[in-house]
Design an enzyme around this catalytic site. Structure first.
Site, PDB file in Angstrom:
ATOM      1  N   SER A 178       8.673  10.056  32.661  1.00  0.00           N
ATOM      2  CA  SER A 178       7.874   8.835  32.696  1.00  0.00           C
ATOM      3  C   SER A 178       7.067   8.716  31.396  1.00  0.00           C
ATOM      4  O   SER A 178       7.628   8.762  30.304  1.00  0.00           O
ATOM      5  CB  SER A 178       6.965   8.849  33.933  1.00  0.00           C
ATOM      6  OG  SER A 178       6.335   7.615  34.139  1.00  0.00           O
TER       7      SER A 178
ATOM      8  N   HIS B 196      11.321   6.022  41.216  1.00  0.00           N
ATOM      9  CA  HIS B 196      10.778   6.666  40.016  1.00  0.00           C
ATOM     10  C   HIS B 196      10.333   8.103  40.290  1.00  0.00           C
ATOM     11  O   HIS B 196      10.430   8.969  39.411  1.00  0.00           O
ATOM     12  CB  HIS B 196       9.602   5.846  39.494  1.00  0.00           C
ATOM     13  CG  HIS B 196       9.079   6.315  38.171  1.00  0.00           C
ATOM     14  ND1 HIS B 196       9.867   6.412  37.046  1.00  0.00           N
ATOM     15  CD2 HIS B 196       7.832   6.727  37.786  1.00  0.00           C
ATOM     16  CE1 HIS B 196       9.146   6.853  36.026  1.00  0.00           C
ATOM     17  NE2 HIS B 196       7.910   7.050  36.452  1.00  0.00           N
TER      18      HIS B 196
ATOM     19  N   ASP C 218      15.423   3.908  40.371  1.00  0.00           N
ATOM     20  CA  ASP C 218      14.147   3.806  39.649  1.00  0.00           C
ATOM     21  C   ASP C 218      14.071   2.417  39.024  1.00  0.00           C
ATOM     22  O   ASP C 218      14.644   2.167  37.967  1.00  0.00           O
ATOM     23  CB  ASP C 218      14.065   4.892  38.580  1.00  0.00           C
ATOM     24  CG  ASP C 218      12.756   4.874  37.804  1.00  0.00           C
ATOM     25  OD1 ASP C 218      11.931   3.972  38.048  1.00  0.00           O
ATOM     26  OD2 ASP C 218      12.560   5.759  36.962  1.00  0.00           O
TER      27      ASP C 218
END
Length: 373
Positions: free
Chosen positions: A140, A346, A313
């Protein structure tokens, strides 16, 4: 670790007399060639693996990934977890005293960017006597830092592992961040970011910000599987399976779950830190100074790359990782890419999907052989 010298920031400001909190795992070899830097995402810290002695529920946030015999094997690598400037887990941030004024920074803490964090991390490595990283890894926002390392210090990185990340945020992502920030800044207890001196915390805003964020971290499939349209037990008892038709009560399990996550987050995270870190997310865009040409921006990179994305995601979709892959291939970089069909959204980058773990293990096994050669 304290740093007295001023660190110039991209905003034109500078910060001095700051500290970075970090943890290390494994042993640095004699050649200092087996170091791996882990970059954290929004609400994580330098505590990436293991548990603290005598503390229950103190497991590092990437403990399933890092440790003896794990995909990133600390029997082979010296792993460094560092807490970024502006965070609220030990490194200098808004809750600390500004040496220039003698007052708590609060909202006056300078704006920081991904590039600023990377420069600070490079100073930490200098202090540890490590010139070159075997790898830098993050998921991320941490993946953005890993990518930035390859661009800012191309001669100090051999491998960059970028997981569930993107070359910049989409307008939708920026919008989610802005709504979350507004929830915080419009909380009556925010006091323009100087809530510390009022002895309060803008918990209502933090709760809403976390609830918004958490929705974006999960896929629709996971939400439906875990919660569906299930009512809470108390609702089923009181209403005999029917709704209470209340505008105030928490009736659905997903509502209860989100409120629990929000309440927990508001107890440990700093509001000004949330504003700083989400802004750093928004600002990251290495192609901006190249007219939006990502291939041109990544021409500086000369390390090898592993990129991993997850099909569900939607916040950092596989399409965004493929943009990075294409730009790297345009520059004839050595790139491995895995797109994992995982249902977790995610958050998959933090979970135990065996295919994901296998890809990372195999990649680091290859690095370990090169380090040992």
């Amino acid at each position: 670790m304290p740093f007295a010298a001023a660190l110039p920031l991209q905003s034109g400001a500078a910060i001095r007399d700051y500290s970075l909190s970090f943890e290390t795992y494994g042993r640095l070899n004699a050649k200092k060639s087996n170091a791996v830097l882990i970059c954290h995402a929004l609400n994580a810290s330098h505590h990436v693996a293991g548990v603290y002695l005598g503390q229950d529920k103190s497991e590092g946030w990437w403990d399933n990934m890092i440790g003896p015999g794990k995909p990133l094997d600390t029997d082979k690598f010296f792993v460094i977890g560092v807490n970024n400037l502006g965070s609220c887990f030990g490194s200098t941030g808004p809750m600390h005293v500004n040496p220039d004024t003698g007052r708590v920074y609060g909202a006056d803490f300078p704006v920081v960017t991904v590039e600023d964090w990377v420069n600070a991390q490079a100073r930490l490595l200098d202090a540890l006597g490590i010139q070159t990283l075997a790898a830098v890894m993050g998921g991320s926002l941490g993946g953005m830092q890993a990518l930035s390392w390859a661009l800012q210090y191309p001669d100090r990185v051999r491998h960059a592992v970028v997981v569930a990340s993107a070359p910049n945020l989409t307008a939708e992502n920026i919008a989610f961040n802005e709504v979350a920030r507004r929830a915080i800044t419009t909380d009556p207890d925010f006091h323009d970011g100087h809530f510390y001196q009022h002895g309060v915390i803008p918990k209502r805003g933090l709760r809403i910000a976390r609830m918004i964020g958490h929705i974006t971290y999960l896929s629709d499939d996971v939400m439906n599987e875990k919660f569906g349209r299930q009512l809470r037990e108390s609702v089923r008892r009181e209403g005999a399976g029917d709704y209470l038709f209340s505008t105030q009560e928490v009736e659905f399990q997903i509502e209860s779950y989100l409120r629990y996550q929000g309440d927990k987050f508001a107890e440990y995270f700093d509001a000004n830190t949330y504003l700083l870190i989400t802004r750093a997310l928004d600002y990251f865009d290495p192609a901006r100074t190249y007219g939006g040409d990502l291939s041109q921006a990544l021409a500086r990179a000369n390390c090898k790359f592993l990129l991993v994305s997850f099909t569900t995601d939607w916040r950092f979709s596989p399409k965004r990782s493929r943009e990075i892959v294409k730009a790297l291939l345009d520059n004839r970089c050595d790139v491995s890419y895995a797109e994992i069909d995982a249902p977790h959204g995610h958050d998959a980058f933090l979970l135990d999907d065996p295919r994901y773990m296998g890809v990372v293990r195999s990649y680091f096994d290859g690095i370990a052989k090169a380090v040992a050669a």
